[in-house]
Design a protein around this motif. Structure first.
Motif, short mmCIF file in Angstrom:
data_model
loop_
_atom_site.label_atom_id
_atom_site.label_comp_id
_atom_site.label_asym_id
_atom_site.label_seq_id
_atom_site.Cartn_x
_atom_site.Cartn_y
_atom_site.Cartn_z
N THR A 99 0.87 -1.29 -0.15
CA THR A 99 -0.06 -0.11 0.08
C THR A 99 0.90 1.49 0.03
OG1 THR A 99 -0.14 0.30 2.44
CG2 THR A 99 -1.50 -1.32 1.26
N LYS A 100 0.34 2.32 -0.13
CA LYS A 100 0.99 3.51 -0.10
C LYS A 100 1.66 3.75 1.43
CE LYS A 100 0.44 8.41 -1.33
NZ LYS A 100 -0.41 9.52 -1.91
N ASN A 101 0.75 3.44 2.35
CA ASN A 101 1.44 3.55 3.40
C ASN A 101 2.53 2.61 3.84
OD1 ASN A 101 -0.57 5.49 4.69
ND2 ASN A 101 -1.84 3.92 5.17
N ASP A 102 2.53 1.71 3.32
CA ASP A 102 3.79 0.56 3.14
C ASP A 102 4.85 1.11 2.66
OD1 ASP A 102 2.53 -1.49 4.59
OD2 ASP A 102 1.71 -2.25 2.87
N ALA A 103 4.70 1.86 1.34
CA ALA A 103 5.82 2.43 0.63
C ALA A 103 6.42 3.66 1.33
CB ALA A 103 5.22 3.20 -0.67
N GLN A 104 5.45 4.55 2.30
CA GLN A 104 6.04 5.34 3.07
C GLN A 104 7.09 4.92 4.30
OE1 GLN A 104 6.01 8.89 2.62
NE2 GLN A 104 7.59 8.63 4.06
N MET A 105 6.45 3.73 4.80
CA MET A 105 7.14 2.95 5.91
C MET A 105 8.59 2.56 5.38
SD MET A 105 4.07 1.01 7.72
CE MET A 105 5.20 -0.04 8.79
N LEU A 106 8.69 1.96 4.35
CA LEU A 106 9.78 1.49 3.53
C LEU A 106 10.70 2.61 3.23
CD1 LEU A 106 11.51 -0.78 2.35
CD2 LEU A 106 10.26 -0.58 0.17
N LEU A 107 10.39 3.80 2.62
CA LEU A 107 11.16 5.05 2.48
C LEU A 107 11.93 5.39 3.82
CD1 LEU A 107 11.75 6.67 0.12
CD2 LEU A 107 9.78 8.14 0.61
N GLU A 133 -3.70 -4.77 -10.49
CA GLU A 133 -3.22 -5.99 -10.61
C GLU A 133 -1.92 -6.06 -9.81
OE1 GLU A 133 -3.03 -7.42 -14.45
OE2 GLU A 133 -5.04 -8.44 -14.49
N ALA A 134 -1.23 -4.80 -9.74
CA ALA A 134 0.07 -4.77 -9.32
C ALA A 134 0.29 -3.39 -8.42
CB ALA A 134 0.89 -4.72 -10.40
N GLN A 135 1.40 -3.68 -7.60
CA GLN A 135 1.82 -2.47 -6.71
C GLN A 135 3.44 -2.35 -6.88
OE1 GLN A 135 0.23 -4.82 -4.35
NE2 GLN A 135 -1.60 -4.45 -5.66
N ILE A 136 4.05 -1.17 -7.30
CA ILE A 136 5.34 -1.13 -7.36
C ILE A 136 5.88 -0.17 -6.61
CG2 ILE A 136 7.10 -0.75 -9.07
CD1 ILE A 136 5.30 -2.04 -11.30
N PHE A 137 6.90 -0.11 -5.88
CA PHE A 137 7.71 1.02 -5.23
C PHE A 137 9.05 1.00 -5.78
CE2 PHE A 137 11.07 2.10 -2.17
CZ PHE A 137 10.76 3.26 -1.71
#
Length: 214
Positions: A121-129, A159-163
């Motif tokens: 998710t977008k929240n996961d992307a921010q956490m990873l960042l 279908e997909a999520q990409i960071f």
């Protein structure tokens, strides 16, 4: 939810190939950039047990863990060797699978980390960042290496999520800037992360688009 032990191992820097001389860098830059023409040329590297086929420029070779460790130990940079060995220990502690690929003319390193499926998710992307920034700050404090974020993006389709994030890496001890790209991909009920470290900025997106997830 992200497994942060896995991702801390992914985020740590591997820059053993960054001590190449200037002429080697110039020549390998020419070779890699040739592969970025509209027709993307390369070959598939299947990760059989993962159901993933990586698509990479033909100059890449797959390394076993022992071959990669030999590559690490050839470096004369003690700090780089110690940092990379710590990253490998962290990956072993996390019991995560990891695959290594080396670009033979530039010593660029691509590392692939399959993981359990995560609907990113977008929240996961921010956490990873945030995790990336934390680990880069730790490395900077230890080594004086500076990381500059050049790009950070999150893409999502049905279908997909990409960071994707890109960093330039600089230090008084390095010949010019180097670059690190980090991707996390969830597609077809599979997830994997990859890092690409190169002595010049390359566009990896066309190769990412050709990766097959079975």
């Amino acid at each position: 939810m992200l497994n942060h032990r896995i991702f801390s191992g992914m985020i740590l820097l591997s820059f053993l190939g960054m001590s190449s001389c200037t002429e080697v860098i110039k020549e390998s830059q020419k070779v890699l950039k040739e592969t970025q023409k509209p027709i993307v040329e390369g070959k598939f590297f299947p990760l059989e047990t993962e159901g993933i086929k990586m698509y990479l420029p033909k100059e890449f070779i797959k390394l076993s863990k022992s071959e990669y460790l030999e590559f690490v130990e050839k470096s004369t940079d003690t700090l780089a060797v110690n940092l990379e060995k710590e990253r490998l220990r962290e990956l072993a502690r996390s019991q995560s699978k990891v695959y290594f690929f080396q670009h033979t003319s530039s010593n660029s390193i691509l590392t692939v980390f399959p993981t359990e499926y995560i609907k990113f998710t977008k929240n996961d992307a921010q956490m990873l960042l945030n995790d990336i920034k934390y680990h880069h700050d730790v490395i900077s404090e230890q080594s004086g290496i500076l990381f500059t974020k050049k790009e950070a993006r999150f893409f999502e389709t049905a279908e997909a999520q990409i960071f994707k994030s890109i960093y330039s890496i600089s230090s008084e001890d390095l010949i010019g800037d180097f670059y690190k790209q980090i991707y996390f991909v969830s597609f077809n009920n599979k997830s994997f992360a990859l890092t690409l470290e190169t002595p010049f900025l390359v566009d990896f997106d066309p190769y990412l688009e050709k990766i097959r997830v079975l």
